[in-house]
Scaffold this active site. Structure first.
Site, mmCIF file in Angstrom:
data_model
loop_
_atom_site.group_PDB
_atom_site.id
_atom_site.type_symbol
_atom_site.label_atom_id
_atom_site.label_comp_id
_atom_site.label_asym_id
_atom_site.label_seq_id
_atom_site.Cartn_x
_atom_site.Cartn_y
_atom_site.Cartn_z
ATOM 1 N N GLU A 31 0.846 -1.201 0.000
ATOM 2 C CA GLU A 31 0.000 0.000 0.000
ATOM 3 C C GLU A 31 0.883 1.253 0.000
ATOM 4 O OE1 GLU A 31 -3.080 -0.244 -1.138
ATOM 5 O OE2 GLU A 31 -3.606 -1.599 0.492
ATOM 6 N N HIS A 32 0.493 2.222 -0.812
ATOM 7 C CA HIS A 32 1.261 3.464 -0.981
ATOM 8 C C HIS A 32 2.681 3.182 -1.472
ATOM 9 C CE1 HIS A 32 -1.693 6.342 0.566
ATOM 10 N NE2 HIS A 32 -2.085 5.343 1.346
ATOM 11 N N ASP A 34 2.966 2.147 -4.868
ATOM 12 C CA ASP A 34 2.970 2.261 -6.339
ATOM 13 C C ASP A 34 3.636 3.543 -6.813
ATOM 14 O OD1 ASP A 34 0.750 3.779 -5.481
ATOM 15 O OD2 ASP A 34 -0.660 2.883 -6.911
ATOM 16 N N SER A 65 -25.873 8.645 -16.050
ATOM 17 C CA SER A 65 -25.495 7.802 -14.915
ATOM 18 C C SER A 65 -26.764 7.360 -14.200
ATOM 19 C CB SER A 65 -24.601 8.593 -13.948
ATOM 20 O OG SER A 65 -24.624 7.959 -12.671
ATOM 21 N N GLY A 118 -16.490 5.393 -2.423
ATOM 22 C CA GLY A 118 -15.762 5.886 -1.254
ATOM 23 C C GLY A 118 -15.388 4.806 -0.262
ATOM 24 N N GLY A 120 -12.871 2.653 -0.887
ATOM 25 C CA GLY A 120 -11.491 2.244 -1.149
ATOM 26 C C GLY A 120 -11.405 1.049 -2.080
ATOM 27 N N ASP A 169 -4.615 0.974 -9.070
ATOM 28 C CA ASP A 169 -6.055 0.728 -9.194
ATOM 29 C C ASP A 169 -6.459 0.495 -10.646
ATOM 30 O OD1 ASP A 169 -5.736 1.438 -6.598
ATOM 31 O OD2 ASP A 169 -6.839 3.319 -6.722
HETATM 32 C C1 GLA Z 1 -5.172 4.738 -3.838
HETATM 33 C C2 GLA Z 1 -4.414 5.126 -5.098
HETATM 34 C C3 GLA Z 1 -3.419 4.039 -5.492
HETATM 35 C C4 GLA Z 1 -2.535 3.633 -4.325
HETATM 36 C C5 GLA Z 1 -3.387 3.366 -3.083
HETATM 37 C C6 GLA Z 1 -2.556 3.104 -1.869
HETATM 38 O O1 GLA Z 1 -6.005 3.640 -4.080
HETATM 39 O O2 GLA Z 1 -5.294 5.366 -6.165
HETATM 40 O O3 GLA Z 1 -2.638 4.466 -6.593
HETATM 41 O O4 GLA Z 1 -1.553 4.592 -4.082
HETATM 42 O O5 GLA Z 1 -4.266 4.431 -2.799
HETATM 43 O O6 GLA Z 1 -1.812 1.944 -2.011
#
Ligand code: GLA
Length: 379
Positions: A31-32, A34, A65, A118, A120, A169
């Site tokens: 996580e974080h 990329d 939509s 929202g 995640g 993502d």
């Molecule tokens: C969000 C961002 C991703 C990544 C995650 C954390 O989903 O869009 O690019 O940085 O947070 O891993």
């Protein structure tokens, strides 16, 4: 969802279009990392965006939509940007295709989705990937490779939505494969599919329903911290740094930036550990790294919130093998690796304890690893 979309399409535009789908994603670990050139280990999930699309022979796009119950029309020049956030994702994709020399003409479209917003789970990446895939198919003979489609979505976030996100993502939404996770090296762009089958365990997402909104969130600030430290260390990204380098430069870095970078450097190794442990079915090790990631995201990277920390505590109390914040943080879900025999008790406990404390139950989503962007008929 298909019938609802086709019916709305017929009512708004007459006849029918071509159906495309693109999923949300979960991430086992990484996580974080990329946007720091590190590794991620996501998979596409069974929740998706579906769009019915048909070229209309004009230079205008008409889009409805279903979920927001709103129609928007826009042209394809830069000054035609719509003000509605949801439509900017689609407009941005069109513009990014054009900027790369691709062709986009006017089209009519109706879309809907079941990726919770929202939470995640990358509902915005699913929307971008769906339209990027469709535009590539309908107007460009599929000349853009899949990774370029992911980059088109990512640039849309940067240039039209104000989020300096990494590639994870959109990558996961476009490349997803049923029953497989993908380990992506975000520096080289190389990736591998890992068959994903858990023996005696399940993965489940627990959605705190605290709305995570990356636009205007401290997400971009986290990225800035990492980039500042990388500059101080003289490396391109933190992928090329280690703890010795970081410690040697400690007095040139603020305490906060130090903790951000420490988390990223440690997380890089955890992804590799988990991939290797998964192949050996060493679920205790996988789970241990998940808990460590949670601690790092909460204490050093500071992207947790009270509710997510509470969910993590309950998971530990229930003997859940691994649990952590998933995605950007600041709300949304935890991802939990749970032994089959503990599953029912965990779900019942988390529902009641969370409800007791916060006055609402979290949403529970079992992880079903699914295919990526495609024409709907292809499945
Ligand atoms: C969000 C961002 C991703 C990544 C995650 C954390 O989903 O869009 O690019 O940085 O947070 O891993």
């Amino acid at each position: 969802m298909k019938e609802k979309i086709q019916k709305a399409f017929a009512e708004k535009f007459g006849g029918e279009g071509i159906l495309f789908v693109s999923p949300g994603r979960f991430n086992l670990i990484g996580e974080h990392t990329d946007y720091n050139g590190g590794f991620v280990f996501p998979g596409a999930i069974d929740k998706l965006i579906m769009a019915d699309i048909r070229p209309n022979g004009t230079d205008k796009c008409h889009i409805f939509s279903i979920d927001i119950d709103e129609s928007v029309t826009f042209g394809l020049n830069e000054e035609d940007a719509p003000s509605q956030q949801w439509a900017r994702y689609i407009f941005g994709v069109c513009r990014e295709v054009i900027k790369r020399g691709g062709k986009v003409e006017g089209f009519d479209a109706v879309f809907a989705g079941n990726v919770p917003l929202g939470a995640g789970l990358s509902s915005s990446a699913a929307l971008e990937s769906c339209f990027a895939f469709a535009i590539n198919d309908l107007f460009n003979d599929n000349k853009f490779p899949k990774m370029e489609l992911a980059k088109i979505g990512q640039s849309t976030e940067h240039n039209y939505c104000g989020v300096n996100c990494g590639i994870m993502d959109q990558f996961a939404s476009v490349h997803g494969k049923k029953d497989h996770l993908m380990r992506l090296d975000c520096r080289s762009g190389e990736f591998e599919y890992f068959p994903f089958q858990l023996d005696g365990y399940r993965l489940v997402l627990v959605d705190s329903r605290v709305k995570h909104e990356l636009v205007d969130s401290p997400y971009n600030k986290r990225r800035e911290s990492c980039e500042r430290v990388a500059r101080t260390l003289g490396v391109e990204t933190l992928r090329d740094a280690d703890m010795d380098m970081l410690n040697a430069a400690k007095d040139q870095i603020s305490d906060e930036d130090y903790r951000r970078a420490k988390y990223v450097i440690e997380e890089k190794q955890r992804v590799l550990d988990v991939c290797e442990a998964l192949l050996r079915h060493d679920y205790d090790k996988v789970g241990d790294r998940m808990y460590r990631t949670h601690a790092g995201l909460s204490k050093d990277y500071e992207v947790s919130c009270e509710e997510l920390d509470f969910l993590n505590d309950i998971a530990r109390e229930c003997g859940v093998t691994g649990s952590r914040i998933m995605g950007g943080g600041f709300g949304g879900c935890t991802v939990n690796l749970v032994a089959d025999d503990k599953y029912d008790t965990f779900v019942a406990t988390v529902l009641s304890r969370f409800n007791e404390k916060y006055g609402h139950e979290p949403n529970i989503y079992p992880v079903i690893v699914s295919d990526g962007s495609r024409r709907y008929e292809d499945q």
